[in-house]
Write a protein that holds these residues in place. Structure first.
Motif, PDB file in Angstrom:
ATOM      1  N   ALA A 124      -9.646   1.100  -5.906  1.00 60.94           N
ATOM      2  CA  ALA A 124      -9.691   1.747  -4.599  1.00 60.94           C
ATOM      3  C   ALA A 124     -10.752   2.850  -4.563  1.00 60.94           C
ATOM      4  CB  ALA A 124      -8.320   2.321  -4.255  1.00 60.94           C
ATOM      5  N   LEU A 180      -9.013  -6.422   0.136  1.00 61.30           N
ATOM      6  CA  LEU A 180      -8.265  -5.195   0.439  1.00 61.30           C
ATOM      7  C   LEU A 180      -8.042  -5.039   1.938  1.00 61.30           C
ATOM      8  CD1 LEU A 180      -9.908  -2.702  -2.101  1.00 61.30           C
ATOM      9  CD2 LEU A 180      -7.673  -3.828  -2.275  1.00 61.30           C
ATOM     10  N   VAL A 181      -9.052  -5.383   2.727  1.00 61.77           N
ATOM     11  CA  VAL A 181      -8.908  -5.291   4.180  1.00 61.77           C
ATOM     12  C   VAL A 181      -7.903  -6.320   4.680  1.00 61.77           C
ATOM     13  CG1 VAL A 181     -10.101  -5.653   6.380  1.00 61.77           C
ATOM     14  CG2 VAL A 181     -11.171  -4.277   4.586  1.00 61.77           C
ATOM     15  N   ASN A 219      -5.416  -7.468   3.221  1.00 60.82           N
ATOM     16  CA  ASN A 219      -4.063  -7.088   2.803  1.00 60.82           C
ATOM     17  C   ASN A 219      -3.747  -5.628   3.128  1.00 60.82           C
ATOM     18  OD1 ASN A 219      -2.821  -9.417   0.901  1.00 60.82           O
ATOM     19  ND2 ASN A 219      -5.046  -9.359   0.668  1.00 60.82           N
ATOM     20  N   ARG A 220      -4.565  -5.025   3.993  1.00 58.86           N
ATOM     21  CA  ARG A 220      -4.433  -3.594   4.266  1.00 58.86           C
ATOM     22  C   ARG A 220      -3.022  -3.217   4.700  1.00 58.86           C
ATOM     23  NH1 ARG A 220      -9.181  -0.736   6.518  1.00 58.86           N
ATOM     24  NH2 ARG A 220      -9.412  -2.539   7.888  1.00 58.86           N
ATOM     25  N   SER A 221      -2.493  -3.884   5.689  1.00 66.33           N
ATOM     26  CA  SER A 221      -1.173  -3.496   6.217  1.00 66.33           C
ATOM     27  C   SER A 221      -0.085  -3.683   5.160  1.00 66.33           C
ATOM     28  CB  SER A 221      -0.843  -4.300   7.471  1.00 66.33           C
ATOM     29  OG  SER A 221      -0.834  -5.689   7.189  1.00 66.33           O
ATOM     30  N   ILE A 267      -0.509  -0.815   2.503  1.00 61.56           N
ATOM     31  CA  ILE A 267      -0.070   0.491   3.016  1.00 61.56           C
ATOM     32  C   ILE A 267       1.452   0.537   3.116  1.00 61.56           C
ATOM     33  CG2 ILE A 267      -0.082   1.997   5.044  1.00 61.56           C
ATOM     34  CD1 ILE A 267      -3.023   1.172   5.470  1.00 61.56           C
ATOM     35  N   ILE A 306      -7.983   2.720   1.363  1.00 62.16           N
ATOM     36  CA  ILE A 306      -7.738   1.382   1.927  1.00 62.16           C
ATOM     37  C   ILE A 306      -7.779   1.422   3.451  1.00 62.16           C
ATOM     38  CG2 ILE A 306      -6.014  -0.467   2.145  1.00 62.16           C
ATOM     39  CD1 ILE A 306      -5.106   0.254  -0.716  1.00 62.16           C
ATOM     40  N   ALA A 307      -7.216   2.480   4.019  1.00 67.25           N
ATOM     41  CA  ALA A 307      -7.140   2.590   5.482  1.00 67.25           C
ATOM     42  C   ALA A 307      -8.513   2.717   6.126  1.00 67.25           C
ATOM     43  CB  ALA A 307      -6.274   3.784   5.864  1.00 67.25           C
ATOM     44  N   THR A 308      -9.480   3.278   5.402  1.00 65.42           N
ATOM     45  CA  THR A 308     -10.806   3.518   5.997  1.00 65.42           C
ATOM     46  C   THR A 308     -11.840   2.470   5.611  1.00 65.42           C
ATOM     47  OG1 THR A 308     -11.341   4.984   4.136  1.00 65.42           O
ATOM     48  CG2 THR A 308     -10.422   6.015   6.122  1.00 65.42           C
ATOM     49  N   LEU A 309     -11.430   1.451   4.889  1.00 66.98           N
ATOM     50  CA  LEU A 309     -12.376   0.398   4.494  1.00 66.98           C
ATOM     51  C   LEU A 309     -12.886  -0.349   5.724  1.00 66.98           C
ATOM     52  CD1 LEU A 309     -10.796  -1.247   1.304  1.00 66.98           C
ATOM     53  CD2 LEU A 309     -12.958   0.017   1.433  1.00 66.98           C
ATOM     54  N   GLU A 310     -14.162  -0.704   5.676  1.00 62.79           N
ATOM     55  CA  GLU A 310     -14.755  -1.476   6.766  1.00 62.79           C
ATOM     56  C   GLU A 310     -15.496  -2.668   6.206  1.00 62.79           C
ATOM     57  OE1 GLU A 310     -17.211   0.881   9.242  1.00 62.79           O
ATOM     58  OE2 GLU A 310     -15.607   2.280   9.807  1.00 62.79           O
TER      59      GLU A 310
END
Length: 348
Positions: free
Chosen positions: A283, A296-297, A299-301, A304, A330-334
């Protein structure tokens, strides 16, 4: 008349010379009368116990430095060390334990600022070559393993093992069905990969591909003890600053991420915690490959949600801080490319 005269106590050097004389009697030999051999073996036990007393002292006396030096000097002459270890299979468990303590002490003895054991091992790698296969013997594994770990205290011994084919044996020993063999091998493997930082870092950099291919098989083992030991050691390796280049390479692998994410879902809490400390490196990596970002995106939800419930009875402020940082990352990944549909699709 014989009882009127007491025999002169042997000097430390004499003890070692007498030990060398007695060691050939340890193994059964048809050319030697059984009664004579048993007498010599009994004498051998006493000599080993006397050596232990010289090195450790007893309830009356502390060990004398000069006596320890003399014993060490004589012990690492000729091939006494090799002969003594070779005799272990023929000694009773109590005497084997005494031998283990004697060799452990001698490995730590300094003579004029030098470790004679280190110099001996550098010139006598046959000792290490004999110890390593012995770690698979259920009767001798504990004794051989303890001696081997003391040898690994010396960089020359660790370097020899790492650079030889013997290193490959550990991946088999660690997964042995015998708990004693597997746990002792895991302890030795940990010592080998954590004691001498620069040597290990160089080795892992040069042997990265095959080493971590084998190592990942430990992380995916069906045996939870194997998984637990492996992920704990992985954490220690990757978090060591000496291994920064190895860590960066490890956290850029999608296969490695898949394995670590599976460990996060392990039923064992200890494994989950160790896996978290490895996952946070993925991360925190600011140069994540796009394939890792996609997973990671995608599977983000789930991640988290998982981390919101992820805690332990002894969780401290540092753990909570690390967890919050992982969630933020993870929350801010784009994404810069098309998203991956789901983590499961990469054989989680």
């Amino acid at each position: 008349m014989k009882g009127l005269f007491k025999s002169k106590p042997r000097t430390p050097a004499d003890l070692v010379r007498h030990l060398r004389h007695l060691l050939p009697y340890a193994a059964p030999n048809s050319a030697i009368r059984t009664t004579k051999r048993l007498e010599k073996v009994c004498e051998l036990r006493k000599v080993i116990l006397e050596m232990r007393t010289v090195l450790y002292g007893d309830e009356r006396l502390e060990p004398a430095e000069e006596a320890c030096v003399k014993l060490t000097q004589e012990f690492f002459k000729e091939d006494t060390c090799y002969m003594l270890i070779a005799s272990l299979p023929h000694l009773d468990p109590g005497t084997r334990q005494d031998v283990t303590h004697v060799i452990a002490n001698l490995q730590r003895q300094r003579v004029n600022g030098r470790y004679l054991a280190s110099e001996y091992l550098e010139s006598n790698t046959a000792v290490l070559a004999m110890l390593l296969p012995g770690c698979e013997n259920s009767e001798l594994a504990i004794s051989y393993g303890a001696i081997l770990r003391d040898c690994i205290r010396h960089q020359v011994a660790a370097k020899y093992i790492l650079e030889s084919d013997h290193i490959k044996l550990f991946f088999r020993y660690i997964q042995d069905s015998s708990f004693d063999i597997a746990s002792d091998a895991a302890a030795t493997f940990t010592e080998l990969l954590t004691r001498h930082k620069s040597t290990v870092a160089e080795y892992l950099s040069e042997n990265y591909d095959w080493f971590f291919r084998e190592y990942n098989s430990l992380l995916e083992s069906s045996n939870y003890i194997t998984r637990r030991n492996a992920v704990r050691l992985l954490r220690a390796i990757l978090l060591d600053r000496s291994n920064t280049s190895v860590m960066v390479r490890y956290v850029c692998s999608l296969d490695n991420l898949r394995i670590v994410m599976n460990l996060l879902r392990d039923s064992n809490k200890t494994i989950q915690l160790e896996a978290f400390h490895v996952f946070k490196l993925f991360a925190a990596n600011q140069r994540k490959p796009q394939e890792i970002v996609k997973v990671l995106v995608a599977n983000r939800s789930k991640l988290i949600r998982f981390f919101s419930d992820f805690s332990f009875e002894k969780a401290d402020e540092q753990f909570e801080s690390d967890k919050a940082e992982v969630v933020r990352e993870i929350a801010t990944l784009e994404l810069t490319g098309p998203p991956c549909s789901s983590f499961k699709e990469i054989s989680c």
